[in-house]
Write an enzyme that holds these catalytic residues in place. Structure first.
Site, PDB file in Angstrom:
ATOM      1  N   HIS A   1      21.112  24.888  55.880  1.00  0.00           N
ATOM      2  CA  HIS A   1      22.229  24.373  56.829  1.00  0.00           C
ATOM      3  C   HIS A   1      22.715  23.015  56.113  1.00  0.00           C
ATOM      4  CE1 HIS A   1      24.830  23.590  60.114  1.00  0.00           C
ATOM      5  NE2 HIS A   1      24.589  22.298  60.009  1.00  0.00           N
TER       6      HIS A   1
ATOM      7  N   VAL B   1      40.805  46.743  43.175  1.00  0.00           N
ATOM      8  CA  VAL B   1      40.138  45.630  42.691  1.00  0.00           C
ATOM      9  C   VAL B   1      41.095  44.794  41.443  1.00  0.00           C
ATOM     10  CG1 VAL B   1      38.211  44.510  41.462  1.00  0.00           C
ATOM     11  CG2 VAL B   1      37.832  46.077  42.977  1.00  0.00           C
TER      12      VAL B   1
ATOM     13  N   GLY C   1      43.682  51.696  38.098  1.00  0.00           N
ATOM     14  CA  GLY C   1      42.229  52.178  37.687  1.00  0.00           C
ATOM     15  C   GLY C   1      42.240  52.272  36.095  1.00  0.00           C
ATOM     16  N   ARG C   2      41.039  52.869  35.858  1.00  0.00           N
ATOM     17  CA  ARG C   2      40.672  52.898  34.347  1.00  0.00           C
ATOM     18  C   ARG C   2      40.161  54.279  33.921  1.00  0.00           C
ATOM     19  NH1 ARG C   2      40.421  48.156  31.645  1.00  0.00           N
ATOM     20  NH2 ARG C   2      39.249  49.055  29.841  1.00  0.00           N
TER      21      ARG C   2
END
Length: 462
Positions: free
Chosen positions: A439, A182, A266-267
């Site tokens: 829509h 991410v 990452g962490r």
């Protein structure tokens, strides 16, 4: 009150990030006497070094792309470049506004807020600023910091973490991003929009590898179209300075050079030296171990957020913190279903999902019991108007509920709310197909996908 040794709080919270402050606000709301201890700024990583600032950068990048591409919509516009100081001012103004609001909220709930570096000193106390803060229960919520690899030193100059990237005083001409999860793909997306030549290095075989493989492939296709380069399936070996930047060597000998290297692998949990192990709290690789109700092996201590080995998402921290507060207040609580948590990667295009992947569903239910359907956004009017491409993929247990919704496309993060209800309420495709979707909206694509899965496709082929 913290200086009064006779004061015993109902709940003492160490860490004022998403999990900690959510527990404080909910606990106070339920009548608990709460002390909240934070060494930096209230709001933690999400507000100051994570969710909020990165999404601000991504939105600035989106505006830059819109200026470049305005001609295709019949709008005459000129893109003259990025004023990074002005981008940071915009980002910081967003953070400041939210920070002030959060401070006011904590004060209004009459939470005792203590600024200082705390340490667990007993199963029912935290020491901070030379004082001992006593509680009937302690909640550990000390969060996480960017990780690195052995021998890879983050210097804040040429080799940087996401914290450094958020305050970088320039737009790098070129960047290598180590990690295609991410954090990596969000910075790749923002920097590309700013004009940086980006290469992502991911050791696993796909970008955003925890997502459904179809979503990963769609994102890879979109990144290729945008000119974002990536190398998959080979792990990092070493990094070294060149005359003007950094050279990265992979395990197969392949090399890449750029002005900066962003380490986005990452962490990791913030737990070292905080007294956790000394007080008998069970740990694993720095994480605090908890049961489904966020309670540790020490009855008077709970833990939440990035400190525990669950999904590292701010909204997961909110949910876990509130769960602890409600449990301590005597309310009936339900454990977090982590498969039912919506996940969004805010790159361009966005990747959003809830539930389980097709591969996981086949593993659980058997390959012959799983049905998957893909609805291409090319059939969606609003997506055509926005000129976004992508798909919505549904994973269903045969003749049963939808157990996975996986979406790729601009603004798909805004559609994951309904997808969350579909998964968590165990909806059948026919039940969702009965609902009328407005829509033209991209939300309509979610309805169309369920129409098709229910056997009555409208704007899609049989």
């Amino acid at each position: 009150m913290a200086n009064d040794a006779s004061t015993v709080f109902d709940l003492v919270i160490l860490g004022g990030g998403s999990g900690g402050y959510a527990a404080a606000l909910r606990g106070a709301q339920l009548g608990l006497d709460v002390a909240l201890i934070e060494k930096n700024k209230l709001g933690g990583t999400c507000l100051h070094n994570g969710c909020i600032p990165t999404k601000a950068l991504l939105h600035a990048g989106e505006i830059a792309d819109q200026a470049r591409e305005a001609d295709q919509f019949g709008v005459k516009a000129t893109f003259e470049g990025i004023d990074i100081a002005a981008v940071h001012k915009y980002k910081d103004d967003v953070i400041t506004g939210l920070y002030k609001g959060l401070q006011g909220l904590v004060a209004s709930r009459k939470v005792t807020y203590i600024e200082g570096e705390g340490k667990l000193s007993s199963p029912t106390s935290v020491d901070v600023n030379g004082q001992r803060v006593q509680g009937r229960h302690v909640l550990l919520a000390t969060g996480s910091v960017p990780k690195s690899l052995p021998g890879l030193e983050i210097d804040g100059n040429r080799i940087i973490s996401s914290d450094h990237a958020l305050t970088l005083d320039r737009v790098p001409e070129s960047a290598i991003i180590l990690g295609g999860g991410v954090i990596g793909v969000e910075f790749a997306s923002a920097w590309k929009s700013f004009g940086t030549d980006v290469t992502v290095i991911e050791g696993l075989k796909h970008l955003v590898p925890v997502e459904d493989e179809n979503s990963s492939k769609l994102l890879e296709r979109a990144f290729r179209k945008r000119g974002i380069k990536f190398n998959l399936g080979t792990f990092f070996e070493k990094a070294e300075y060149t005359e003007n930047g950094v050279r990265v060597t992979l395990a197969d000998g392949k090399t890449f050079e750029a002005e900066v290297l962003l380490v986005a692998i990452g962490r990791g949990p913030v737990s070292a030296g905080l007294g956790y192990e000394e007080q008998g709290v069970a740990m694993d690789r720095g994480y605090v171990l908890v049961d489904e109700y966020m309670q540790t092996n020490v009855p008077t201590i709970s833990a939440v957020g990035d400190l525990v080995p669950t999904l590292q998402l701010a909204h997961v921290g909110f949910a876990e913190g509130m769960l602890v507060a409600e449990r301590l207040a005597g309310l009936k609580t339900v454990p977090v279903d982590y498969d039912g948590v919506p996940k969004v990667t805010y790159c361009h295009p966005e990747v959003a999902s809830v539930g389980i992947t097709e591969a996981k569903a086949k593993e659980i239910y058997g390959a012959d019991k799983v049905v998957a359907l893909k609805y291409n956004l090319a059939g969606n009017g609003k997506s055509k108007i926005l000129k976004t491409a992508g798909e919505i993929k549904l994973v269903q247990v045969k003749d049963g509920a939808v157990v996975g919704v996986h979406m790729v496309g601009d603004r798909m993060g805004e559609q994951v709310g309904e997808a969350q209800l579909i998964y968590n309420w165990e909806a059948l495709p026919a039940e969702v197909a009965q609902l009328i979707h407005a829509h033209p909206t991209q939300n309509e694509a979610l309805g169309e996908a369920h129409l098709a899965l229910a056997g009555k496709p409208l704007h899609s082929h049989d």
